[in-house]
Enzyme design. Structure first.
Site, mmCIF file in Angstrom:
data_model
loop_
_atom_site.group_PDB
_atom_site.id
_atom_site.type_symbol
_atom_site.label_atom_id
_atom_site.label_comp_id
_atom_site.label_asym_id
_atom_site.label_seq_id
_atom_site.Cartn_x
_atom_site.Cartn_y
_atom_site.Cartn_z
ATOM 1 N N ASP A 38 -5.351 2.886 -7.228
ATOM 2 C CA ASP A 38 -5.419 4.121 -6.448
ATOM 3 C C ASP A 38 -4.105 4.876 -6.399
ATOM 4 O O ASP A 38 -4.060 6.006 -5.926
ATOM 5 C CB ASP A 38 -5.868 3.806 -5.014
ATOM 6 N N HIS A 95 -2.711 -5.738 -3.472
ATOM 7 C CA HIS A 95 -4.083 -6.047 -3.856
ATOM 8 C C HIS A 95 -4.366 -7.494 -3.514
ATOM 9 O O HIS A 95 -3.474 -8.338 -3.639
ATOM 10 C CB HIS A 95 -4.288 -5.811 -5.362
HETATM 11 N N1 ACO Z 1 2.132 -1.853 2.323
HETATM 12 C C1 ACO Z 1 2.940 -2.639 3.065
HETATM 13 N N2 ACO Z 1 2.731 -3.946 3.281
HETATM 14 C C2 ACO Z 1 1.650 -4.487 2.707
HETATM 15 C C3 ACO Z 1 0.779 -3.731 1.910
HETATM 16 C C4 ACO Z 1 1.060 -2.362 1.721
HETATM 17 N N3 ACO Z 1 0.267 -1.595 0.989
HETATM 18 N N4 ACO Z 1 -0.224 -4.524 1.471
HETATM 19 C C5 ACO Z 1 0.021 -5.743 1.977
HETATM 20 N N5 ACO Z 1 1.172 -5.717 2.727
HETATM 21 C C6 ACO Z 1 1.804 -6.854 3.389
HETATM 22 C C7 ACO Z 1 1.074 -7.237 4.665
HETATM 23 O O1 ACO Z 1 1.589 -6.551 5.778
HETATM 24 C C8 ACO Z 1 1.340 -8.719 4.698
HETATM 25 O O2 ACO Z 1 2.656 -8.912 5.175
HETATM 26 P P1 ACO Z 1 3.032 -10.217 6.031
HETATM 27 O O3 ACO Z 1 2.874 -11.386 5.108
HETATM 28 O O4 ACO Z 1 4.449 -9.992 6.483
HETATM 29 O O5 ACO Z 1 2.073 -10.253 7.187
HETATM 30 C C9 ACO Z 1 1.305 -9.143 3.237
HETATM 31 O O6 ACO Z 1 1.693 -7.970 2.515
HETATM 32 C C10 ACO Z 1 -0.056 -9.616 2.754
HETATM 33 O O7 ACO Z 1 -0.983 -8.581 3.075
HETATM 34 P P2 ACO Z 1 -2.511 -8.824 3.413
HETATM 35 O O8 ACO Z 1 -2.982 -7.707 4.289
HETATM 36 O O9 ACO Z 1 -2.691 -10.220 3.905
HETATM 37 O O10 ACO Z 1 -3.146 -8.712 1.986
HETATM 38 P P3 ACO Z 1 -4.682 -8.551 1.692
HETATM 39 O O11 ACO Z 1 -4.927 -9.256 0.407
HETATM 40 O O12 ACO Z 1 -5.503 -8.953 2.864
HETATM 41 O O13 ACO Z 1 -4.866 -6.978 1.515
HETATM 42 C C11 ACO Z 1 -4.983 -4.838 0.593
HETATM 43 C C12 ACO Z 1 -4.999 -6.343 0.303
HETATM 44 C C13 ACO Z 1 -6.031 -4.513 1.660
HETATM 45 C C14 ACO Z 1 -5.331 -4.072 -0.671
HETATM 46 C C15 ACO Z 1 -3.580 -4.438 1.082
HETATM 47 O O14 ACO Z 1 -2.613 -4.726 0.107
HETATM 48 C C16 ACO Z 1 -3.503 -2.991 1.513
HETATM 49 O O15 ACO Z 1 -3.815 -2.665 2.662
HETATM 50 N N6 ACO Z 1 -3.071 -2.058 0.592
HETATM 51 C C17 ACO Z 1 -3.050 -0.652 0.896
HETATM 52 C C18 ACO Z 1 -4.449 -0.095 0.762
HETATM 53 C C19 ACO Z 1 -4.857 0.048 -0.693
HETATM 54 O O16 ACO Z 1 -4.114 0.538 -1.525
HETATM 55 N N7 ACO Z 1 -6.103 -0.365 -0.977
HETATM 56 C C20 ACO Z 1 -6.692 -0.237 -2.304
HETATM 57 C C21 ACO Z 1 -6.943 -1.576 -2.911
HETATM 58 S S1 ACO Z 1 -7.597 -1.404 -4.548
HETATM 59 C C22 ACO Z 1 -9.218 -1.012 -4.277
HETATM 60 O O17 ACO Z 1 -9.842 -1.396 -3.329
HETATM 61 C C23 ACO Z 1 -9.845 -0.156 -5.254
#
Ligand code: ACO
Length: 441
Positions: A376, A319
């Site tokens: 979720d 998140h």
């Molecule tokens: N699985 C694996 N790796 C992940 C995940 C994940 N679900 N989420 C983040 N990471 C990793 C990224 O690859 C990144 O790695 P790095 O530092 O080696 O490059 C690091 O964690 C940071 O991730 P970001 O994408 O920069 O985090 P951001 O804050 O932009 O994204 C998000 C947040 C979009 C929710 C992300 O965690 C994600 O894609 N999760 C899966 C989708 C999801 O469950 N969304 C629902 C969110 S809750 C809602 O909207 C109601």
């Protein structure tokens, strides 16, 4: 010195100003503190005074407004609506009461709540011509696309709810939205199923009425199971607001142009649809089904995630704000076990989810990045157990998030500091060059 070679330093003392030094010149920037001691440096006049802008792709470090609606402490896993902890609301409140709290700022008196419920009940039906819209959409259209389109179309039916600065008109628009969106969502499902629309039954409570419109048919009575209705209400409540998320910010942004409320909310619906936002609950169940079909116990899948192969993510994890457990996920995990037991439903998807969570929470990849289950991760499993098809998950989220969007829109419209949202950019394209006639290219 070229603009790219600025020396940039920011010092923030205990005083009410921050000191920014750029290329030897100093600028004082006001500091803003919130009621929970969050601190922001106000850079709104920086371009005027220093000729520079700040850069923050994805706005992860940018405050777009001050807001008194919802507080999140992502490090400590705290979520409060108007100061009231989400755990207390989940245990004692209902969706409509929480909606009032979010929109009005206080918990309602019994009389206020009863009047509010009356208003909502009064508006549950949609105009007969709204129903005809559905006939124009393909049956296999995603219900979220249909819902977004129909919500936007409400502005064509209610020219008396257009003036965003007229509080009375907006009050009616708000009641119409909260009352009609469940009907619109249920009809998007009925359309996808080729079943007749079921009129709202106003003797039922909000969530029960929605379930009736979803699952009743003229041929068969549908008795709303109170456990199912209560769980649906809880899911709506837990999704009701989450401060400046992608869809709420979208609603604020569209609304900042003073576009009408229906249009702003419709934009919010479309923003919510994305798999990185509200679409994640659908993506979680699809991911769990894939893992199940492959015979994997989750370990191979997590290896793929960690290798970042083909951009695979563990959906329902991570998140932007929570770097700890999402409190909604904790409540929903408990609710998931309870409801499945009460309904006598067992699903291998829950076992896989629990297994994935256990492995991920012990794994360095997820620990280092502070990735925890989000709202979720378990909500999809519950919805599936309640009989909601996967492509309706995000569409149901629309009903839940609506009061939050409305609260943000209202706060934005009444904020004296509100201006049209219009970010800046750093241009990285071609420098000026002549137009080349076609025959010379
Ligand atoms: N699985 C694996 N790796 C992940 C995940 C994940 N679900 N989420 C983040 N990471 C990793 C990224 O690859 C990144 O790695 P790095 O530092 O080696 O490059 C690091 O964690 C940071 O991730 P970001 O994408 O920069 O985090 P951001 O804050 O932009 O994204 C998000 C947040 C979009 C929710 C992300 O965690 C994600 O894609 N999760 C899966 C989708 C999801 O469950 N969304 C629902 C969110 S809750 C809602 O909207 C109601």
């Amino acid at each position: 010195m070229g603009r790219g070679l600025y020396y940039f330093a920011l010092a923030m003392g205990e005083s009410k100003k921050a000191q920014l030094t750029i290329d030897g010149s100093s600028y004082e920037l006001p500091i803003i503190r919130g009621t929970e001691n969050e601190v922001a440096v106000d850079i709104s006049r920086l371009r005027n005074t220093a000729g520079v802008i700040t850069m923050d792709p994805g706005y992860g470090n940018t405050g777009s407004c001050s807001s008194a609606i919802t507080f999140i402490d992502g490090e400590r896993g705290i979520l409060r609506y108007r100061g009231v902890p989400i755990e207390d609301l989940a245990e004692h409140s209902t969706f409509l009461e929480a909606a009032w709290l979010l929109m009005e700022g206080e918990l309602p008196t019994q009389e206020e709540l009863d009047t509010f419920k009356d208003h909502i009940t009064y508006h549950t039906m949609v105009h007969e011509d709204v129903k005809r819209f559905y006939a124009g959409f393909p049956h296999n259209a995603h219900p979220m696309a249909v819902t977004g389109a129909v919500v936007g179309a409400l502005s064509t039916f209610y020219p008396d709810s257009m003036q965003v600065t007229n509080d009375r008109e907006m009050e009616i628009a708000i009641h119409r939205l909260i009352a009609k969106v469940p009907t619109i969502v249920a009809y998007s499902y009925k359309h996808s199923m080729g079943q007749p629309f079921m009129s709202p039954l106003n003797k039922l409570r909000y969530a029960a009425n929605f379930l009736h419109m979803m699952f009743a048919t003229p041929a068969e009575e549908y008795e709303v199971d109170p456990v199912v209705a209560r769980t649906m209400d809880l899911i709506f409540l837990l999704h009701a607001d989450h401060e400046q998320n992608c869809s709420a910010s979208t609603v604020r942004m569209v609304g900042s142009s003073q576009a009408n409320l229906f249009s702003a909310i419709s934009a919010g619906v479309h923003a919510l649809w994305g798999p990185l936002h509200g679409g994640a609950n659908q993506a979680v169940v699809e991911m769990l089904e894939q893992i199940l079909a492959s015979g994997d116990d989750g370990k191979q899948f997590l290896d793929k995630v960690k290798n970042k192969r083909a951009g695979t993510r563990l959906m329902g994890f991570g998140h932007r704000v929570y770097k700890n457990f999402d409190p909604r996920a904790t409540i929903l995990k408990r609710a998931c076990f309870e409801v499945l037991e009460r309904l006598g439903v067992s699903t291998p998807l829950l076992d896989i989810a629990v297994q994935l969570e256990e492995i991920a929470l012990r794994d360095d990849y997820f620990i280092a990045r502070k990735l925890y289950p989000n709202v979720d991760f378990y909500s999809g499993i519950i919805l599936q157990a309640l009989g909601v098809p996967v492509n309706m998950f995000t569409t149901l989220f629309t009903i839940g998030r609506l009061p939050g969007w409305i609260a943000h829109w209202t706060e934005m419209i009444h904020d004296p500091q509100n201006r049209i949202a219009r970010p800046r950019q750093i241009y990285t394209g071609a420098r000026e060059r002549p137009y080349v006639p076609m025959e010379q290219r």
